[in-house]
Scaffold this motif. Structure first.
Motif, PDB file in Angstrom:
ATOM      1  N   VAL A 199       0.796  -1.453  -0.296  1.00 47.31           N
ATOM      2  CA  VAL A 199      -0.226  -0.197  -0.035  1.00 47.31           C
ATOM      3  C   VAL A 199       0.635   1.220  -0.251  1.00 47.31           C
ATOM      4  O   VAL A 199       0.682   1.901  -0.777  1.00 47.31           O
ATOM      5  CB  VAL A 199      -1.135  -0.211   1.148  1.00 47.31           C
ATOM      6  CG1 VAL A 199      -1.666   1.740   1.278  1.00 47.31           C
ATOM      7  CG2 VAL A 199      -1.907  -1.348   1.584  1.00 47.31           C
ATOM      8  N   GLN A 200       1.904   0.947   1.000  1.00 47.50           N
ATOM      9  CA  GLN A 200       2.234   2.540   1.072  1.00 47.50           C
ATOM     10  C   GLN A 200       3.459   2.513  -0.125  1.00 47.50           C
ATOM     11  O   GLN A 200       3.488   4.005  -0.521  1.00 47.50           O
ATOM     12  CB  GLN A 200       3.449   2.449   2.520  1.00 47.50           C
ATOM     13  CG  GLN A 200       2.231   2.529   3.476  1.00 47.50           C
ATOM     14  CD  GLN A 200       3.005   3.349   4.553  1.00 47.50           C
ATOM     15  OE1 GLN A 200       3.810   4.620   4.125  1.00 47.50           O
ATOM     16  NE2 GLN A 200       3.399   2.525   5.898  1.00 47.50           N
ATOM     17  N   THR A 201       3.512   1.451  -0.741  1.00 48.23           N
ATOM     18  CA  THR A 201       5.219   1.126  -2.382  1.00 48.23           C
ATOM     19  C   THR A 201       3.759   2.257  -3.504  1.00 48.23           C
ATOM     20  O   THR A 201       5.165   2.573  -3.768  1.00 48.23           O
ATOM     21  CB  THR A 201       5.490  -0.245  -2.174  1.00 48.23           C
ATOM     22  OG1 THR A 201       5.714  -0.885  -0.861  1.00 48.23           O
ATOM     23  CG2 THR A 201       6.105  -0.282  -3.183  1.00 48.23           C
ATOM     24  N   PHE A 202       3.420   1.648  -3.061  1.00 44.27           N
ATOM     25  CA  PHE A 202       1.538   2.485  -3.903  1.00 44.27           C
ATOM     26  C   PHE A 202       2.386   3.759  -4.449  1.00 44.27           C
ATOM     27  O   PHE A 202       2.187   3.787  -5.471  1.00 44.27           O
ATOM     28  CB  PHE A 202       0.643   1.516  -3.831  1.00 44.27           C
ATOM     29  CG  PHE A 202      -0.662   1.605  -5.289  1.00 44.27           C
ATOM     30  CD1 PHE A 202      -0.440   1.560  -7.038  1.00 44.27           C
ATOM     31  CD2 PHE A 202      -0.974   2.781  -5.065  1.00 44.27           C
ATOM     32  CE1 PHE A 202      -1.150   2.000  -7.643  1.00 44.27           C
ATOM     33  CE2 PHE A 202      -2.171   3.270  -5.658  1.00 44.27           C
ATOM     34  CZ  PHE A 202      -1.996   3.060  -7.211  1.00 44.27           C
ATOM     35  N   ILE A 203       1.622   3.773  -3.416  1.00 43.94           N
ATOM     36  CA  ILE A 203       1.362   5.412  -3.091  1.00 43.94           C
ATOM     37  C   ILE A 203       2.844   6.388  -3.299  1.00 43.94           C
ATOM     38  O   ILE A 203       2.943   6.984  -4.597  1.00 43.94           O
ATOM     39  CB  ILE A 203       1.252   6.505  -1.442  1.00 43.94           C
ATOM     40  CG1 ILE A 203      -0.190   4.997  -1.715  1.00 43.94           C
ATOM     41  CG2 ILE A 203       1.410   7.590  -1.198  1.00 43.94           C
ATOM     42  CD1 ILE A 203      -0.836   5.371   0.243  1.00 43.94           C
ATOM     43  N   ARG A 204       3.583   6.234  -3.321  1.00 44.82           N
ATOM     44  CA  ARG A 204       5.111   6.527  -3.424  1.00 44.82           C
ATOM     45  C   ARG A 204       5.610   6.074  -4.756  1.00 44.82           C
ATOM     46  O   ARG A 204       6.231   7.274  -5.427  1.00 44.82           O
ATOM     47  CB  ARG A 204       6.538   6.146  -2.261  1.00 44.82           C
ATOM     48  CG  ARG A 204       6.055   6.078  -1.178  1.00 44.82           C
ATOM     49  CD  ARG A 204       7.731   5.666   0.002  1.00 44.82           C
ATOM     50  NE  ARG A 204       7.633   4.590  -0.414  1.00 44.82           N
ATOM     51  CZ  ARG A 204       7.585   3.137   0.398  1.00 44.82           C
ATOM     52  NH1 ARG A 204       6.762   3.638   1.368  1.00 44.82           N
ATOM     53  NH2 ARG A 204       8.093   2.309   0.343  1.00 44.82           N
ATOM     54  N   THR A 243       2.910   9.022  -6.512  1.00 44.64           N
ATOM     55  CA  THR A 243       3.331  10.175  -5.483  1.00 44.64           C
ATOM     56  C   THR A 243       5.017  10.461  -6.082  1.00 44.64           C
ATOM     57  O   THR A 243       5.015  11.714  -5.859  1.00 44.64           O
ATOM     58  CB  THR A 243       2.297  10.410  -4.366  1.00 44.64           C
ATOM     59  OG1 THR A 243       3.280   9.729  -4.118  1.00 44.64           O
ATOM     60  CG2 THR A 243       1.240  10.262  -4.357  1.00 44.64           C
ATOM     61  N   ASP A 244       5.692  10.249  -6.146  1.00 49.75           N
ATOM     62  CA  ASP A 244       7.285  10.219  -6.074  1.00 49.75           C
ATOM     63  C   ASP A 244       7.088  10.911  -4.368  1.00 49.75           C
ATOM     64  O   ASP A 244       8.159  11.521  -4.684  1.00 49.75           O
ATOM     65  CB  ASP A 244       7.788  11.304  -6.686  1.00 49.75           C
ATOM     66  CG  ASP A 244       7.836  10.893  -7.879  1.00 49.75           C
ATOM     67  OD1 ASP A 244       8.058   9.697  -8.516  1.00 49.75           O
ATOM     68  OD2 ASP A 244       6.907  11.159  -9.610  1.00 49.75           O
ATOM     69  N   TRP A 245       6.302  10.927  -3.647  1.00 49.53           N
ATOM     70  CA  TRP A 245       6.642  11.282  -2.105  1.00 49.53           C
ATOM     71  C   TRP A 245       7.774  10.370  -1.649  1.00 49.53           C
ATOM     72  O   TRP A 245       7.906   9.072  -1.607  1.00 49.53           O
ATOM     73  CB  TRP A 245       5.803  10.900  -1.743  1.00 49.53           C
ATOM     74  CG  TRP A 245       4.648  12.029  -1.697  1.00 49.53           C
ATOM     75  CD1 TRP A 245       4.919  13.725  -2.363  1.00 49.53           C
ATOM     76  CD2 TRP A 245       2.928  12.211  -1.546  1.00 49.53           C
ATOM     77  NE1 TRP A 245       3.494  14.432  -2.036  1.00 49.53           N
ATOM     78  CE2 TRP A 245       3.304  13.237  -2.140  1.00 49.53           C
ATOM     79  CE3 TRP A 245       2.694  11.278  -1.220  1.00 49.53           C
ATOM     80  CZ2 TRP A 245       1.444  14.082  -1.682  1.00 49.53           C
ATOM     81  CZ3 TRP A 245       0.891  11.430  -0.629  1.00 49.53           C
ATOM     82  CH2 TRP A 245       0.373  12.978  -1.029  1.00 49.53           C
TER      83      TRP A 245
END
Length: 554
Positions: free
Chosen positions: A125-130, A133-135
């Motif tokens: 989940v967090q990998t997908f978000i990063r 968004t390149d965050w």
């Protein structure tokens, strides 16, 4: 007349051996609790003083906050779902009414491992978000799974069925006349719920809440994995780290106070259950029909805990087990056999003793037998850590006396006879899960008419023969149900197994815990999935039992 008098004397059971057996069994099963209480009094206080100055306040605050959070969570989910599935009619209600029990099959520590693997920083989940968004780390906020709040969520997801079950049973028992009165008073469905149905169901709701909070206090795997310091983690840390049984017992004594308060609350709620109406037409025969947006919202509200508490974690475990985890080898087969063997032996022992205790109270309904049966069932309310410490202390003392005696007379050195063996585990399991078996067996015996006993006695049967030849065949369903529930509970038990297992002896639950502690969450999936799948069996039986008991009222 003489023949009739003789027949009356023959019918009277001579069951003093049952009375003595019940008292003896209760005394043995109460030993762990007595050991903990004695150690609280005889401890020297040095380690306890250190704990008092350093971590005791944290243990108390975290335990209270955990109970508060879980209490609110199970009420918010369990009570509305019970009301919707019992008093309202919408698409999918019949399926949802039993599917809401499915999260009971998932141990809290397994759902904690699963969601950590999914929601942690390195999870998908967090990998997908990063990636989207390149965050980078620290540039966005995300819910911290390994926290007190995370433990509250995980425990809530698997414990809300306790409140759901009790609340739904109470709502189904409320008479249609009650709702008719609410309609004549101009109450809407919402007003009828808050002003009539909810107050009437309050004793049952409190009972379910008490059970959920007892399980919260007993949890070890979830809070330990999330690094939340509670009494259960503190007891084991003191026991292993300091090697001080007295200090660990003193912590257990404080935890016992919390458990005792919950037991008294539950007993009080059952005392007030007389406020429920009975013998009238059930309210569920005329459910409120929900349409449109209301029906959609009701369906979503009931589906949400099922998806989050069962479907998602089980799907993730199945995916990991099939595609990512190491292929299970002979070691996995040995773990499965160890777990199966322990659970089968424990269920046989527990149900056999439950039969003796239940039959004793049937034939000798005196205070001493009632008290004995009540004491024998106390273990289920106690965390596994308390029972484990209360078990190992007397067994270790007994082992040392046996070793000294054998060495004195023969000069030979022998190993441990009781502590550090499977005997200690089986004894702890018996203490922990006796109440589960007692409930099922006593319920089954209550359905057998006393005339069956009299018929057996008139044929010259002893009480033991009446039990063996009449009652046990009639109790097949209840006995098998009790054995199955104990089997699954033993399979899932973690803290007592961690403390008492012999060296180089592992179970599925212990192996899953060890792999998760080493951050090998994927490799823990096969063992975790096996526990969940076996845990489904009693949940299915429970749903079938509810269906048969309520009939069309479901």
């Amino acid at each position: 007349m003489a023949d009739f008098a003789h027949l009356t004397v023959v019918r009277k059971p001579k069951s003093n051996w049952l009375k003595v057996s019940a008292i003896l069994i209760a005394a043995i099963l109460a030993l762990p609790i007595l050991v903990v209480l004695v150690n609280v009094l005889i401890g020297d206080g040095d380690v306890w003083h250190h704990l008092y100055q350093t971590v005791l306040a944290e243990y108390i605050s975290n335990s209270l906050l955990l109970m508060l959070g879980v209490g609110i969570g199970v009420l918010v989910i369990g009570v509305p779902c019970a009301w919707l599935t019992s008093m309202c009619d919408f698409r999918g209600r019949a399926f949802l009414s039993w599917a809401l029990l499915l999260p009971m099959a998932v141990p809290a520590y397994i759902i904690a491992y699963t969601y950590t693997g999914v929601l942690d920083f390195a999870g998908p989940v967090q990998t997908f978000i990063r990636d989207m968004t390149d965050w980078r780390y620290g540039e966005y906020w995300f819910f911290e799974v390994r926290s007190l709040g995370g433990a509250v969520v995980m425990l809530t997801l698997v414990l809300y069925p306790y409140v759901y079950l009790m609340s739904r049973a109470a709502f189904l028992e409320q008479s249609e006349n009650t709702l008719e009165v609410s309609r004549t008073l101009g109450y809407s469905g919402r007003a009828a719920f808050f002003k009539l149905a909810l107050p009437l169901a309050r004793p049952a709701i409190v009972t379910g809440l008490s059970l959920a909070l007892m399980e919260t206090l007993a949890d070890y795997g979830t809070v330990q994995y999330f690094s939340v310091n509670t009494f259960t983690t503190g007891i084991l840390r003191t026991f292993y780290g300091f090697g001080d049984v007295a200090a660990a017992s003193q912590l257990a004594g404080v935890l016992l106070m919390f458990v005792t308060a919950l037991i008294l609350l539950e007993r009080y709620s059952r005392h007030r259950i007389r406020y429920h109406a009975s013998g009238l037409k059930k309210a569920s025969n005329r459910r409120m029909k929900l349409k449109g947006g209301r029906a959609f919202l009701a369906s979503v509200f009931c589906w949400l805990p099922i998806c989050v508490g069962f479907l998602i974690p089980v799907s993730v475990l199945a995916f990991w087990a099939m595609f990512k985890a190491e292929m299970p080898g002979t070691n996995f087969i040995q773990l499965a056999w160890n777990s199966f063997y322990l659970a089968a032996m424990a269920s046989l022992i527990v149900v056999s003793l439950a039969l003796v205790l239940s039959y004793a109270i049937r034939l000798n309904n005196g205070r001493s037998v009632k008290a004995s049966v009540g004491i024998a069932g106390l273990g289920y309310a106690l965390p596994g850590t308390i029972i484990a410490i209360g078990t190992i202390v007397p067994l270790a003392w007994l082992d040392h006396r046996i070793i000294d005696l054998v060495t004195y007379y023969s000069g030979e050195k022998i190993g441990l006879v009781f502590s550090g063996t499977l005997f200690a585990l089986l004894f702890a399991y018996t203490v922990r899960f006796m109440a589960v078996s007692l409930g099922a067996v006593q319920n089954g015996l209550g359905k057998i008419k006393p005339s069956m006993d009299m018929a057996g006695r008139s044929l010259g049967m002893s009480p033991f023969k009446v039990l063996a030849r009449i009652h046990i065949p009639l109790l097949k369903g209840s006995v098998l149900t009790a054995m199955l529930i104990v089997f699954v509970d033993v399979l899932k038990e973690l803290p007592a197994t961690l403390v008492l297992r012999p060296f180089n002896f592992n179970t599925l639950a212990v192996r899953a815990f060890e792999l998760a502690s080493d951050e090998r969450l994927v490799d823990a999936a096969p063992a975790s999935l096996m526990i969940v799948l076996v845990g489904l069996v009693p949940v299915i039986l429970l749903s079938r039992s509810i269906s048969s008991n309520t009939g069309r009222s479901r």
